[in-house]
Design a protein around this motif. Structure first.
Motif, short mmCIF file in Angstrom:
data_model
loop_
_atom_site.label_atom_id
_atom_site.label_comp_id
_atom_site.label_asym_id
_atom_site.label_seq_id
_atom_site.Cartn_x
_atom_site.Cartn_y
_atom_site.Cartn_z
N ALA A 1 0.83 -1.22 0.00
CA ALA A 1 0.00 0.00 0.00
C ALA A 1 0.86 1.26 0.00
N GLN B 1 -7.82 9.32 -4.12
CA GLN B 1 -6.95 8.21 -4.51
C GLN B 1 -6.24 7.61 -3.30
N GLN B 2 -5.71 8.49 -2.43
CA GLN B 2 -5.01 8.00 -1.24
C GLN B 2 -5.99 7.26 -0.30
N ALA C 1 4.09 5.76 -5.31
CA ALA C 1 3.97 5.91 -6.76
C ALA C 1 2.97 7.00 -7.13
N LEU C 2 1.85 7.07 -6.37
CA LEU C 2 0.86 8.11 -6.62
C LEU C 2 1.43 9.49 -6.33
N ILE D 1 -6.69 3.73 -1.59
CA ILE D 1 -5.59 2.80 -1.29
C ILE D 1 -5.68 2.34 0.17
N THR E 1 3.20 -3.04 -6.85
CA THR E 1 2.23 -1.98 -6.53
C THR E 1 0.93 -2.23 -7.28
N THR E 2 0.23 -3.28 -6.86
CA THR E 2 -1.06 -3.62 -7.45
C THR E 2 -2.09 -3.75 -6.34
N THR E 3 -3.33 -3.84 -6.72
CA THR E 3 -4.41 -3.99 -5.75
C THR E 3 -5.03 -5.38 -5.82
N GLU F 1 3.88 1.55 -1.10
CA GLU F 1 4.51 1.69 -2.42
C GLU F 1 3.52 2.27 -3.42
N GLN F 2 2.24 1.91 -3.32
CA GLN F 2 1.23 2.53 -4.18
C GLN F 2 1.10 4.02 -3.86
N ARG F 3 1.10 4.35 -2.58
CA ARG F 3 1.00 5.75 -2.19
C ARG F 3 2.22 6.53 -2.68
#
Length: 479
Positions: free
Chosen positions: A190, A446-447, A196-197, A450, A270-272, A192-194
């Motif tokens: 999560a 978006q945050q 990347a965003l 996630i 970084t996937t959901t 890492e997704q944040r």
């Protein structure tokens, strides 16, 4: 000097005496009759608010569907130091039980000895110096307690239940470790997704700032718009730096749990994508399934051990009978040690009756009874805690689907609002402040999404853990 001979007694008589004492031991058990306490929680678990139930009896390898996560968990089970300590505690408890159980059986040992001594003439009845010898070989039983009132047997039972408790504690440690590793792995994904965003937003903000800066140089944008654009760049840069730090901390936490540095190929992408299955108890499921939880089982073993301790404390009020016996051969010469007529035996029973001990036995019994009440309350509290944990996890599950759907819709709305604000700004119909507000709302949505996706995945882990880590884990917890 003439050596006093013991009366003859055959070795088989000693063996028969030992067998008879073993049969007589444990005739009376003074421990209270054990009954599993009534469950202090509702008879059924919450249904989770979902119509479809899933099977709960699965091991962790079946529950976790992500291959990378499976690999990290396997590394943790092999390297985590807390789990090693729990396993070593089992070895210690097993040895303690072996020591306690040994008291149920006679201790038989073989021995051989010899001595030579010189008596000076001044001390000899004949007036002459004399050298005497004596040799012996025997098989003996030393201070074996006839467990007529169950003292030794209850001490052994207490040690056995403590061993079982330690084993369940290890299993609980393993289930907690599996859940903690999976949570840390998902947290890393999560963050890492944040990150990347935040980096993507920072890149977008820099491009917008460059455009505003050029427009300002041409006089078509005000200094306020330029300052506002710069503030969004700096805010995005700060977010990117903060999430970069969080990602590093998440990796450190995962390394500590695993016990070694996980290889890069096992780290999350970084996937959901779903990492674990969803467990939903069927409607009307009996709360007795909480007995599968290792912490509940450990609490019950502790209660059983305290029950046996009461029996041992009660037995201290009664006489204790101990047997010491030996059978073998004795001779004044080494060559005559095994000749006919050299057999020797001894039999020395002893009885100890408590008369006055200053109230020590009574106090020991009160301590044992108080400990039993403490363990009973601890067991009931453990069951209540288990029920609440399951109920809380299912209560959160009831609203997660709706919250996720609402957040996805909100994200779509903020995305459209951001696009429209940009179009209006480019046509001169609105200020750049409206664009910034729309962009902030879109970024926040978006945050938040996630975070909700992480909450949904960790909720699955919580349900799995609170239901005992899967019914088919077995005693070894390896599925």
């Amino acid at each position: 000097m003439r050596r006093a001979r013991l009366s003859r007694f055959p070795l088989r008589a000693l063996a028969c005496a030992a067998m008879a004492s073993a049969v007589l031991s444990g005739c009376i058990n003074l421990a209270p009759a054990y009954e599993t306490p009534a469950s202090p929680v509702p008879q059924t678990l919450p249904s989770g608010g979902l119509a479809t139930a899933t099977p709960l009896d699965m091991s962790w390898r079946d529950f976790f569907v992500d291959k990378q996560l499976q690999g990290v968990i396997e590394l943790a089970l092999a390297n985590n130091r807390d789990l090693r300590v729990a396993a070593l505690n089992i070895e210690s408890a097993r040895a303690q039980y072996g020591i306690a159980r040994a008291g149920l059986f006679p201790t038989v040992g073989a021995g051989a000895g010899g001595s030579r001594s010189r008596t000076p003439g001044s001390l000899s009845t004949s007036g002459e110096a004399r050298i005497s010898s004596q040799y012996s070989a025997d098989l003996g039983m030393t201070a074996y307690e006839l467990d007529l009132f169950g003292r030794v047997r209850n001490l052994s039972e207490s040690a056995l239940q403590s061993y079982f408790q330690t084993e369940e504690t290890r299993r609980s440690t393993q289930i907690s470790l599996v859940a903690s590793v999976a949570t840390a792995w998902l947290q890393l994904a999560a963050d890492e997704q944040r990150l990347a965003l935040a980096r993507s937003t920072l890149e977008s903000q820099r491009k917008s700032y460059d455009l505003i800066q050029r427009s300002h140089a041409l006089g078509s944008q005000s200094g306020l718009a330029l300052a506002q654009s710069q503030s969004t760049v700096e805010a995005a840069r700060a977010d990117a730096a903060a999430f970069d730090s969080l990602v590093e901390q998440d990796r450190n936490a995962l390394t500590l749990l695993v016990g070694t540095t996980p290889p890069a190929e096992l780290l999350p992408a970084t996937t959901t994508a779903e990492a674990a299955q969803l467990l939903v108890p069927p409607a009307g499921l009996s709360s007795s399934v909480l007995q599968q939880r290792p912490d509940v089982r450990a609490a019950e073993h502790a209660l059983r051990a305290s029950n046996a301790d009461i029996g041992a404390a009660r037995a201290a009020f009664f006489p204790r009978i101990a047997l010491t016996a030996s059978a073998g051969t004795a001779s004044s010469t080494l060559s005559g040690l095994f000749t006919s007529g050299s057999k020797a035996w001894s039999f020395a029973p002893s009885v100890s009756v408590p008369i006055f001990d200053g109230g020590a036995n009574r106090s020991n019994l009160k301590v044992a009874e108080a400990q039993q009440k403490i363990q009973l309350a601890t067991y009931e509290k453990t069951v209540q805690t288990a029920f609440r944990e399951v109920a809380d996890a299912l209560a959160e599950r009831r609203t997660l689907t709706e919250r996720l759907d609402a957040q996805r819709s909100l994200l779509g709305a903020t995305s459209r609002s951001f696009e429209l604000s940009q179009s209006l700004f480019r046509s001169g119909a609105t200020s750049f402040l409206d664009v910034l507000d729309a962009q902030r709302a879109h970024y926040a949505a978006q945050q938040t999404l996630i975070g909700l996706q992480l909450t949904e995945q960790t909720n699955r882990l919580t349900i799995y853990r609170t239901l005992g880590g899967g019914w088919s884990e077995g005693a070894d917890g390896n599925g």
